[in-house]
Motif scaffolding. Structure first.
Motif: not given
Ligand SMILES: NC(=O)c1ccc[n+]([C@@H]2O[C@H](COP(=O)([O-])OP(=O)(O)OC[C@H]3O[C@@H](n4cnc5c(N)ncnc54)[C@H](OP(=O)(O)O)[C@@H]3O)[C@@H](O)[C@H]2O)c1
Length: 306
Positions: A11-12, A14, A34, A68-69, A109, A147-148, A155
């Motif tokens: 749900t994010g 990436i 979730r 990835c969460a 990261s 940083a993506v 961001e």
């Protein structure tokens, strides 16, 4: 492609891009969510990373796990620790306990390299360590993207938007070295990992391959060329940044939201050297980053003009 892949964090920003790509490639994908949502055509397990029954359902018969969460903003150290460290430990432990343990990819990261900078960085560093501890028979790999940015990113978007208005806000030294990675290139690395036969451990640093990264002046020059306008660098005074971050943290605690700009984030933003070396990933995975900042800025400029 055949095989069943479990993905967290879809749900994010990436995770959503990874899910779209794997579905398009024909992988069977099972996701942990979730929120009370259904993703059309995707088997969804509802629960969080500390929910043992959800993890058991998520991992049954999977060939690979892409974790990835992660918590990227928060008002307390504990917020980061629970999601990033505990969450990774539980998922890795559950994966290792499967009759046929799946391959496991942790999206860490570059910040994990500098655990003293922030709660976030410390939690990503610790998550890498617990993965190793819990791994057992797991064949694991760690990606450390810098940083993506790309569609859906929250961001770095304000920075690109400001450049379109002729301003480049600079939070630290103008000669600091930064690195960037387009989300499509990160997804390409994940695809390579999934199809590569070898077991890679990493951590693999990932950026767009620009030798020596970018200084803020480089970013301004690229922006001016791509957007065809003059851009002024606006150095944000350290005191102002710190004060804003402190107020933000305090408000986050009082009102109960997860702030992005915190004193820890300021330390990350002001860190002078985020250069990274993607050469091992390029060599081991046969991956190649393709999108440079210039390409992306040009694309934005063309879509604005259209
Ligand atoms: N963005 C970057 O520049 C960048 C760079 C390097 C590494 N990373 C890493 O990449 C990952 C994804 O980042 P992002 O930018 O896509 O962040 P994001 O947009 O905030 O997405 C975070 C995802 O993790 C899920 N999540 C958070 N805590 C959870 C928990 N306790 N249990 C289950 N799910 C949880 C969120 O679910 P909800 O939707 O329910 O909140 C969401 O799906 C993170 O691990 C981050 O550390 C990001």
């Amino acid at each position: 492609m055949s095989g069943l892949v479990a993905v967290t964090g879809v749900t994010g920003f990436i995770g959503g891009a990874i899910l779209s790509a794997l579905s398009a490639d024909g992988w069977r994908v099972r996701v942990l969510v979730r929120r009370n949502i259904e993703i059309p055509g995707i088997e969804s397990i509802h629960g969080h990373l500390l929910d043992q029954s959800a993890l058991t359902a998520l991992l049954q018969d999977v060939d690979a796990v892409i974790h990835c969460a992660g918590r990227v903003r928060g008002a307390r150290q504990q917020d980061f620790h629970v999601a990033n460290v505990e969450g990774t430990a539980r998922l890795a432990h559950a994966a290792a306990a499967q009759p046929h343990p799946p391959r496991f990819l942790l999206i860490s990261s570059l910040a994990a390299r500098e655990p003293g900078l922030s709660w976030y960085a410390a939690s990503k560093h610790e998550a890498e360590l617990v993965l190793d501890e819990q791994a057992g028979q797991l064949a694991w790999t760690i990606f450390r993207p810098t940083a993506v940015y790309g569609p859906g990113d929250r961001e770095l978007k304000p920075l690109f938007t400001a450049m379109r208005y002729g301003i480049l806000p600079v939070p630290g030294r103008t000669d600091a070295r930064l690195t960037l990675l387009h989300v499509d290139d990160l997804v390409a690395a994940v695809r390579k990992w999934l199809t590569s036969p070898a077991t890679h451990k990493g951590p693999y640093e990932l950026d767009d391959g620009t030798s020596d990264g970018y200084s803020w002046s480089d970013i301004r020059t690229l922006g001016e060329t791509a957007l065809n306008r003059r851009i002024t660098m606006l150095r944000i005074p350290g005191g102002l940044l710190t004060a804003t971050a402190r107020v933000n943290l305090w408000l986050g605690r009082i009102i109960g939201y997860a702030p992005m700009l915190t004193p820890g984030k300021i330390c990350e933003l002001r860190h002078p050297d985020w250069r990274c070396n993607s050469s091992t990933a390029i060599q081991d995975l046969g991956w190649e980053p393709r999108i440079r900042l210039m390409d992306s800025l040009r694309k934005q400029s063309m879509s604005l003009a259209a």
